[in-house]
Design a protein around this motif. Sequence first.
Motif, short mmCIF file in Angstrom:
data_model
loop_
_atom_site.label_atom_id
_atom_site.label_comp_id
_atom_site.label_asym_id
_atom_site.label_seq_id
_atom_site.Cartn_x
_atom_site.Cartn_y
_atom_site.Cartn_z
N TYR A 89 41.16 48.89 50.01
CA TYR A 89 42.62 48.64 49.24
C TYR A 89 41.99 49.05 47.81
CZ TYR A 89 43.59 45.48 53.25
OH TYR A 89 43.72 44.94 54.39
N PHE A 90 42.93 49.70 47.26
CA PHE A 90 42.81 50.16 45.78
C PHE A 90 43.95 49.20 44.87
CE2 PHE A 90 42.22 52.16 41.95
CZ PHE A 90 40.91 52.98 42.12
N ILE A 91 43.77 48.37 43.97
CA ILE A 91 44.62 47.82 43.10
C ILE A 91 44.16 48.25 41.55
CG2 ILE A 91 45.62 45.49 42.52
CD1 ILE A 91 43.97 44.32 44.78
N PRO A 92 45.02 49.39 41.24
CA PRO A 92 44.79 50.03 39.97
C PRO A 92 45.13 49.18 38.73
CG PRO A 92 46.50 51.18 41.32
CD PRO A 92 46.34 50.03 42.14
N GLY A 93 44.57 48.90 37.83
CA GLY A 93 44.79 48.11 36.47
C GLY A 93 45.16 46.70 36.88
N ALA A 94 44.49 46.24 38.00
CA ALA A 94 44.59 44.74 38.31
C ALA A 94 44.36 43.71 37.14
CB ALA A 94 43.66 44.70 39.52
N LEU A 95 43.28 44.43 36.34
CA LEU A 95 42.91 43.27 35.15
C LEU A 95 43.82 43.57 33.78
CD1 LEU A 95 39.04 42.85 36.01
CD2 LEU A 95 41.00 41.58 37.10
N SER A 96 44.38 42.58 33.24
CA SER A 96 44.71 42.94 31.92
C SER A 96 43.53 43.26 30.91
CB SER A 96 45.62 41.53 31.35
OG SER A 96 44.71 40.80 31.10
N ILE A 97 44.01 43.75 29.80
CA ILE A 97 43.07 44.13 28.73
C ILE A 97 42.16 42.69 28.15
CG2 ILE A 97 42.49 44.75 26.17
CD1 ILE A 97 42.73 47.14 28.30
N GLU A 98 42.89 41.81 28.30
CA GLU A 98 42.40 40.47 27.85
C GLU A 98 41.22 40.07 28.86
OE1 GLU A 98 45.58 40.90 27.69
OE2 GLU A 98 46.07 41.02 25.52
N GLU A 99 41.70 40.13 30.22
CA GLU A 99 40.85 39.73 31.20
C GLU A 99 39.61 40.65 31.33
OE1 GLU A 99 43.47 38.22 35.03
OE2 GLU A 99 43.85 40.06 34.25
N GLN A 100 39.78 41.88 31.17
CA GLN A 100 38.70 42.81 31.15
C GLN A 100 37.60 42.34 29.91
OE1 GLN A 100 39.95 46.84 31.02
NE2 GLN A 100 41.78 46.43 31.93
N CYS A 101 38.20 41.93 28.91
CA CYS A 101 37.22 41.85 27.70
C CYS A 101 36.60 40.29 27.81
CB CYS A 101 38.06 41.53 26.48
SG CYS A 101 38.70 42.92 25.76
N TRP A 103 35.78 39.52 30.96
CA TRP A 103 34.70 39.43 31.86
C TRP A 103 33.36 40.22 31.68
CZ3 TRP A 103 34.86 35.55 34.78
CH2 TRP A 103 35.82 34.98 35.22
N ILE A 104 33.76 41.22 30.50
CA ILE A 104 32.69 41.93 29.76
C ILE A 104 31.81 40.98 29.17
CG2 ILE A 104 32.02 43.62 28.19
CD1 ILE A 104 34.62 45.17 29.14
N ARG A 105 32.40 40.27 28.33
CA ARG A 105 31.57 39.14 27.71
C ARG A 105 30.95 37.97 28.42
NH1 ARG A 105 36.30 38.07 24.66
NH2 ARG A 105 36.39 39.07 22.45
N GLU A 106 31.60 37.69 29.46
CA GLU A 106 30.83 36.79 30.67
C GLU A 106 29.71 37.62 31.07
OE1 GLU A 106 31.56 33.60 31.84
OE2 GLU A 106 32.53 33.59 29.83
N SER A 107 29.83 38.81 31.50
CA SER A 107 28.89 39.87 32.25
C SER A 107 27.62 40.02 31.37
CB SER A 107 29.29 41.02 32.62
OG SER A 107 30.52 40.92 33.51
N LEU A 108 27.82 39.72 30.14
CA LEU A 108 26.55 39.90 29.28
C LEU A 108 26.13 38.70 28.85
CD1 LEU A 108 28.10 43.05 27.17
CD2 LEU A 108 26.29 43.18 28.78
N ILE A 109 27.20 37.86 28.41
CA ILE A 109 26.37 36.55 27.90
C ILE A 109 25.75 35.43 29.16
CG2 ILE A 109 26.88 34.53 26.59
CD1 ILE A 109 27.29 36.41 24.54
N ASN A 110 26.61 35.23 29.92
CA ASN A 110 26.58 34.12 30.52
C ASN A 110 25.73 34.37 32.27
OD1 ASN A 110 27.17 32.03 29.01
ND2 ASN A 110 29.50 32.32 29.24
#
Length: 359
Positions: A89-101, A103-110
């Motif tokens: 299954y492919f869900i294009p653009g599933a995450l909003s820009i706010e959500e992307q930011c 999860w990027i923060r979480e991935s790097l910090i926590n």
Amino acid sequence: MYGSNGVQDETDRTEFRKAEKKYKLYYDNTSKSSKKKKQPRKVDLSEVLDFNSILESFNQTGETPSGIFPLQCDIGLPVFCLKNRPGFYFIPGALSIEEQCKWIRESLINFPQPPNRTNHNAIYGPISNLFVAAKEGRVLVKKETAAADENSDRNNDMMDEIKWEFSEEPVTSLGGDSNKFVPASTILQKLRWSTLGLQFDWSKRNYNVSVPHNKIPDALGQLAQRMASPAMPAGEKFQPEAAIVNFFGLGDTLGGHLDDMEADWSKPIVSMSLGCKAIFLLGGKSRQDPPLAMFLRSGDVVLMAGEARECFHGVPRIFTDEQNAEIAPLDLQFSKEVDHCFLEYIRTSRININVRQVF
Ligand SMILES: O=C(O)CCC(=O)C(=O)O
């Protein structure tokens, strides 16, 4: 997946390997004396499926290219499937820009925080606050006591003795022995994976439930649960128990593999892309099956369940150049001074978070 599940003597003769080589980053040969910057070799991308364009034309005409069909489901997002790859299954653009930011923060910090493990555990032991330490210019310093028993636990990848610690202060010049000091920025650059929830033992290729771990963070679990729903057996709810966060820099690849260590393959792997655009290869059950290539952009989500769990897949390429990375919206969102460190990282990196139900 990073370990030994590949066939040892696999050669370029498999169709999967050929595709990996086709899309991998190579540089054009330039003479040593040339002062010109190395140029990436041009690659023909005409056969790479582009779900952004597919979505755009679907929104305008209601049509999809042959072999691709939209799925009726109630997650409020367009979901596309492939006729010859059931369970994908492919869900294009599933995450909003706010959500992307977020999860990027979480991935790097926590996410790389102990007790979660990373590729650095085996050498340095557990490392806390890596991203902040890199931002502050600190160095990782070898603890004196670690020298004596250096070899005692090298073979036990899951031991968590503290062997290195960050300096209290930023260090501008290392001066001495590079075997005893490593800049945090170097360690961050070499961060390749981190495991959340139940911890995966790469050497044994299984989940080691006896290793201390935190549960998958609620917000990530809820997101994965919502995304997983189109691929879930009727009436069942996805149980997020483990996740792998992959970090890719320029030239990094993830070789063709199967994710086959979970007990129940009817449950999907929920795989989210963040940062620079990548090419994803979805093969068949044999490495001899020609894989489909598709772009994965920041915010895209892919599900692999059922038969698709038996398909080889991998990432032969990420694009870090401005034109192809396609991260302008992240650029804008991270434009505040305090976010500069995230922007600097993600401009040349990709992060993939894949969440799994293990049992
Ligand atoms: O990076 C991706 O999109 C795929 C990751 C993956 O296949 C894995 O971690 O098993």
